[in-house]
Write a protein that holds these residues in place. Sequence first.
Motif, PDB file in Angstrom:
ATOM      1  N   SER A 199       0.816  -1.218   0.000  1.00  0.00           N
ATOM      2  CA  SER A 199       0.000   0.000   0.000  1.00  0.00           C
ATOM      3  C   SER A 199       0.845   1.262   0.000  1.00  0.00           C
ATOM      4  CB  SER A 199      -0.925   0.001   1.232  1.00  0.00           C
ATOM      5  OG  SER A 199      -1.808  -1.111   1.204  1.00  0.00           O
ATOM      6  N   GLU A 200       2.084   1.150   0.467  1.00  0.00           N
ATOM      7  CA  GLU A 200       2.934   2.328   0.587  1.00  0.00           C
ATOM      8  C   GLU A 200       3.754   2.606  -0.664  1.00  0.00           C
ATOM      9  OE1 GLU A 200       5.258   1.366   3.964  1.00  0.00           O
ATOM     10  OE2 GLU A 200       3.581   1.468   5.393  1.00  0.00           O
ATOM     11  N   ASP A 201       4.126   1.568  -1.383  1.00  0.00           N
ATOM     12  CA  ASP A 201       5.021   1.731  -2.531  1.00  0.00           C
ATOM     13  C   ASP A 201       4.415   1.038  -3.747  1.00  0.00           C
ATOM     14  OD1 ASP A 201       7.064   1.979  -4.329  1.00  0.00           O
ATOM     15  OD2 ASP A 201       8.502   0.744  -3.226  1.00  0.00           O
ATOM     16  N   PRO A 202       4.058   1.750  -4.803  1.00  0.00           N
ATOM     17  CA  PRO A 202       3.457   1.126  -5.986  1.00  0.00           C
ATOM     18  C   PRO A 202       4.390   0.155  -6.694  1.00  0.00           C
ATOM     19  CG  PRO A 202       3.949   3.447  -6.394  1.00  0.00           C
ATOM     20  CD  PRO A 202       4.132   3.220  -4.933  1.00  0.00           C
ATOM     21  N   VAL A 203       5.707   0.371  -6.593  1.00  0.00           N
ATOM     22  CA  VAL A 203       6.656  -0.544  -7.227  1.00  0.00           C
ATOM     23  C   VAL A 203       6.644  -1.893  -6.507  1.00  0.00           C
ATOM     24  CG1 VAL A 203       9.046  -0.913  -7.892  1.00  0.00           C
ATOM     25  CG2 VAL A 203       8.071   1.386  -7.981  1.00  0.00           C
ATOM     26  N   THR A 204       6.641  -1.834  -5.164  1.00  0.00           N
ATOM     27  CA  THR A 204       6.539  -3.066  -4.390  1.00  0.00           C
ATOM     28  C   THR A 204       5.192  -3.746  -4.639  1.00  0.00           C
ATOM     29  OG1 THR A 204       7.974  -2.148  -2.668  1.00  0.00           O
ATOM     30  CG2 THR A 204       6.628  -4.049  -2.065  1.00  0.00           C
ATOM     31  N   ALA A 205       4.138  -2.947  -4.787  1.00  0.00           N
ATOM     32  CA  ALA A 205       2.819  -3.509  -5.084  1.00  0.00           C
ATOM     33  C   ALA A 205       2.850  -4.289  -6.395  1.00  0.00           C
ATOM     34  CB  ALA A 205       1.774  -2.400  -5.141  1.00  0.00           C
ATOM     35  N   ALA A 206       3.540  -3.741  -7.398  1.00  0.00           N
ATOM     36  CA  ALA A 206       3.647  -4.438  -8.684  1.00  0.00           C
ATOM     37  C   ALA A 206       4.428  -5.742  -8.538  1.00  0.00           C
ATOM     38  CB  ALA A 206       4.323  -3.530  -9.710  1.00  0.00           C
ATOM     39  N   ALA A 207       5.490  -5.717  -7.716  1.00  0.00           N
ATOM     40  CA  ALA A 207       6.267  -6.941  -7.488  1.00  0.00           C
ATOM     41  C   ALA A 207       5.430  -7.990  -6.774  1.00  0.00           C
ATOM     42  CB  ALA A 207       7.516  -6.608  -6.672  1.00  0.00           C
TER      43      ALA A 207
END
Length: 513
Positions: A199-207
Amino acid sequence: MIPAVAPSLLPMFVVIPLLGAGLLVLARQRAVEVALLIAVPIVMLLGSIWLLLYHRTEPPLSHAVGGYVDMLAIPFVSDSLSALMLLVTSISTLAASVFLVLSGESRYRFVPPLVLLLTAGVNGALLTGDLFNLFVWVEVMLMPSYALIAVTGTWRRLGIGRMFVLVNLLTSTVLVIGVGFVYGTAGTVNIAALEGAGSEDPVTAAALAVVLLALAVKGGMVPVHSWLPRAYPATSAGIMALFSALHTKVALYAMFRITAVTFSDGLPFLSVLVVLVIATILVGAFSTAGSNRIRTALAHQMVAGVGHILLGLVLLTEISVAAGILYLVHHVITMSGLLLTTGAIEHTYGSGRLDHISGLARRDPWVMAVMAVGLFSLVGLPPTSGLWGKVGLMRASAEQATAGDTVLGWAALIAIVLASVGSLLGLQRMWRGIAWGEDMTVYRPDDPARGRGNPVELPADHRIPLRMLLPGAAMIALSLAIFVGIGALMSAVDAGAHDLMDARTYVEAVMGG
């Protein structure tokens, strides 16, 4: 149990099956194989009951294997949900193991140790607190699965079984790539350390989305589901019962766990997931009518069940998650019972094709009574566990509709009702084919499990032995017991949903506060 000792017992859920598998490779006496094949699931069942009772009063447990620093160790984590999953998978594994013994498949080379190795992988995947180790345990599950298809399969089964191997190799590759992406973006693959990272980082969300995608394929979600109703029926009935209760359900459990911990504000790609989940429910339900084999029809019902379970994840409230967990428990129990009962039919009559089997309501009325109750459960009719599973999901959908998200709530409600109608029509067609019609002329291969030998005409009074019916009947009886004792089960389900949604206690257990 002394609280200080309890965490160190978690690795035993993996160690005991692994030791049993190793022992059976060395000591290949038939009596030892049967004893360990039955005894290990019983020990796992008793251990899961203890763990479930323990978590009634105690918070989640965490154990860092080898005493390493928490972030570097292989973490084993247990809460009410993982304990409930261990219980359900142990019950289904025990029933399938008994059937393998009764059908003679346990005599095939290395089947008992392969089943125990599969059990170790399942338990490890349910208890791990680390994404990379989730990949490792999934691979531990898959390696014996490939061998089980080969050992218990005919040449035709082996040809179709290649699809199972290829799909799972591909998705495992995607899974480990996704785990690498998560580590590259977040600096860790420890699930607790990833709290709220999606929820905090869209890049991590994509991963994390890549990881969830791989698990969705393994679970059999539309549109990457067609491999499941083609590959699973290519195994034997006993092995299919194992796979249906373990492989897809571990993937779904992992999706629930990862989403609840890492996406504290809900999934960012929710609209896409909603469409796919509703499509999974409807496609699985209405595809049942096009099946020409009993186990193929049940495989399509497995796909529909995946959609129902994931509906709880889509709504992502404590009530919906509890409903999804309840439906998962019901589906494991009911599907195991139906597959093992179908296995008894195939073992006795040499076929599960609808154009080969007919008149069983007159020939084997007790078998068809067990089958009828199981089919009632899939549709969601009383007095079976399926009723409470459907009611729970409909209640969660209705609350979602009244809470503000009207479109999602009504779409889920309509999908559940339409899927029930589709399942009823498809299963009714299957029932009409095998239960009624003319009395069949029965032929059975000399070795039905492998499909070898010349067809042998059986006497007219040949019937399914009671012992072959017992494993499936016991699971269907458990479905009836759940209908009656739903209050006791719901306390465990609610506790599991609460522990899942309350990620803070999970994180504190792993990170030491």
